[in-house]
Write a protein that holds these residues in place. Sequence first.
Motif, short mmCIF file in Angstrom:
data_model
loop_
_atom_site.label_atom_id
_atom_site.label_comp_id
_atom_site.label_asym_id
_atom_site.label_seq_id
_atom_site.Cartn_x
_atom_site.Cartn_y
_atom_site.Cartn_z
N ALA A 116 0.84 -1.19 0.00
CA ALA A 116 0.00 0.00 0.00
C ALA A 116 0.88 1.25 0.00
CB ALA A 116 -0.92 -0.01 1.21
N VAL A 117 2.05 1.16 0.63
CA VAL A 117 3.01 2.27 0.66
C VAL A 117 3.38 2.67 -0.77
CG1 VAL A 117 5.34 2.94 1.40
CG2 VAL A 117 3.93 1.46 2.85
N LEU A 118 3.55 1.67 -1.61
CA LEU A 118 3.95 1.92 -2.99
C LEU A 118 2.85 2.66 -3.76
CD1 LEU A 118 5.79 1.63 -5.43
CD2 LEU A 118 4.96 -0.71 -5.69
N ALA A 119 1.59 2.28 -3.51
CA ALA A 119 0.47 2.92 -4.21
C ALA A 119 0.51 4.43 -4.02
CB ALA A 119 -0.85 2.34 -3.73
N ASP A 120 0.88 4.87 -2.82
CA ASP A 120 0.93 6.30 -2.53
C ASP A 120 2.06 7.01 -3.27
OD1 ASP A 120 -1.19 5.97 -0.84
OD2 ASP A 120 0.06 5.69 0.94
N LYS A 121 3.09 6.26 -3.64
CA LYS A 121 4.26 6.87 -4.30
C LYS A 121 4.05 7.03 -5.80
CE LYS A 121 6.96 6.43 -0.58
NZ LYS A 121 7.12 7.62 0.27
N LEU A 122 3.15 6.23 -6.37
CA LEU A 122 2.96 6.26 -7.82
C LEU A 122 1.97 7.36 -8.19
CD1 LEU A 122 2.80 2.40 -8.40
CD2 LEU A 122 4.55 3.94 -9.30
N ARG A 159 -5.75 -2.76 -6.22
CA ARG A 159 -7.03 -2.13 -5.88
C ARG A 159 -6.82 -0.64 -5.60
NH1 ARG A 159 -8.62 -4.47 -0.97
NH2 ARG A 159 -8.52 -6.45 -2.07
N ALA A 160 -5.79 -0.31 -4.83
CA ALA A 160 -5.53 1.09 -4.48
C ALA A 160 -5.24 1.92 -5.73
CB ALA A 160 -4.36 1.17 -3.50
N LEU A 161 -4.48 1.33 -6.66
CA LEU A 161 -4.15 2.06 -7.89
C LEU A 161 -5.40 2.26 -8.73
CD1 LEU A 161 -0.78 0.35 -8.86
CD2 LEU A 161 -1.08 2.70 -8.05
N ARG A 162 -6.23 1.21 -8.83
CA ARG A 162 -7.46 1.31 -9.62
C ARG A 162 -8.41 2.34 -9.03
NH1 ARG A 162 -8.43 -1.62 -14.39
NH2 ARG A 162 -10.54 -1.98 -13.64
N GLU A 163 -8.48 2.38 -7.71
CA GLU A 163 -9.37 3.34 -7.05
C GLU A 163 -8.94 4.78 -7.33
OE1 GLU A 163 -9.46 2.12 -2.98
OE2 GLU A 163 -10.92 0.52 -3.39
N ARG A 164 -7.65 4.96 -7.59
CA ARG A 164 -7.15 6.29 -7.92
C ARG A 164 -7.23 6.56 -9.41
NH1 ARG A 164 -1.44 6.20 -5.43
NH2 ARG A 164 -1.25 7.88 -6.92
N GLY A 165 -7.82 5.66 -10.16
CA GLY A 165 -8.01 5.88 -11.59
C GLY A 165 -6.82 5.50 -12.44
N CYS A 166 -5.87 4.76 -11.91
CA CYS A 166 -4.70 4.36 -12.67
C CYS A 166 -5.04 3.23 -13.63
CB CYS A 166 -3.59 3.85 -11.75
SG CYS A 166 -2.88 5.10 -10.68
N THR A 167 -4.39 3.22 -14.80
CA THR A 167 -4.36 2.02 -15.62
C THR A 167 -3.00 1.38 -15.38
OG1 THR A 167 -3.50 3.25 -17.50
CG2 THR A 167 -5.88 2.95 -17.40
N ILE A 168 -3.01 0.06 -15.23
CA ILE A 168 -1.80 -0.63 -14.80
C ILE A 168 -1.29 -1.54 -15.92
CG2 ILE A 168 -0.81 -2.14 -13.02
CD1 ILE A 168 -3.43 -1.45 -11.36
N THR A 169 -0.02 -1.38 -16.25
CA THR A 169 0.62 -2.29 -17.20
C THR A 169 1.71 -3.05 -16.45
OG1 THR A 169 0.23 -0.77 -19.04
CG2 THR A 169 1.93 -2.44 -19.36
N LEU A 170 1.73 -4.36 -16.63
CA LEU A 170 2.74 -5.19 -15.99
C LEU A 170 3.76 -5.63 -17.03
CD1 LEU A 170 0.43 -7.46 -13.79
CD2 LEU A 170 1.44 -5.25 -13.22
N GLU A 171 5.02 -5.37 -16.76
CA GLU A 171 6.09 -5.76 -17.68
C GLU A 171 6.96 -6.82 -17.06
OE1 GLU A 171 6.72 -1.58 -20.14
OE2 GLU A 171 8.29 -2.28 -18.80
N ARG A 172 7.42 -7.75 -17.88
CA ARG A 172 8.37 -8.79 -17.46
C ARG A 172 7.92 -9.45 -16.16
NH1 ARG A 172 14.38 -6.76 -17.75
NH2 ARG A 172 13.72 -5.27 -16.18
#
Length: 160
Positions: free
Chosen positions: A31-37, A65-78
């Motif tokens: 969750a700490v990371l979500a706040d940094k992005l 979930r935290a990123l999605r709630e903030r409206g982020c689109t998430i791409t996963l690489e490698r």
Amino acid sequence: MRIGRLDVDLTRVDGSRAVLVGRIDDSVSLAVLADKLPTGAVTIDTDGVTFVNSIGMREWMRLVRALRERGCTITLERVADVLMTQLNLFGDLAKQATIASFHAPYVCPSCGAEASPVIEVGPNAAQLRAQTAPPMPCPECGSAMDLGDFPERYLTVFKG
Ligand SMILES: [Zn+2]
């Protein structure tokens, strides 16, 4: 940044790309990371992740979930092998993010070499949808390698 047994580097100027290296386990609060992005498009690279346990998966779900709630689109690489098999167990979770590339175990039928190459999803989309692993050249002898595990453990997330 260090979160438990995980190193996190934000590698884009705007901090929208996070590279995770280490273990995602009970030592990690993602969750700490979500706040940094930032909000908007974010990319998470897990090439260097070597271990994920069930508590780590719960943390991963919290992060997504935290990123999605903030409206982020998430791409996963490698996506790391250890994370890829987990994402394939949790189908709904995999739909929350776009997998751009991932690791999968391959074996060479000619020389027996084993490798964990990165598979790009874009150029192999049709094949992956059909639940077939794209052939990869053997780093030792150049023959076509086969997937060294059950396809469903890696490819279920791409089912149409
Ligand atoms: Zn070979």
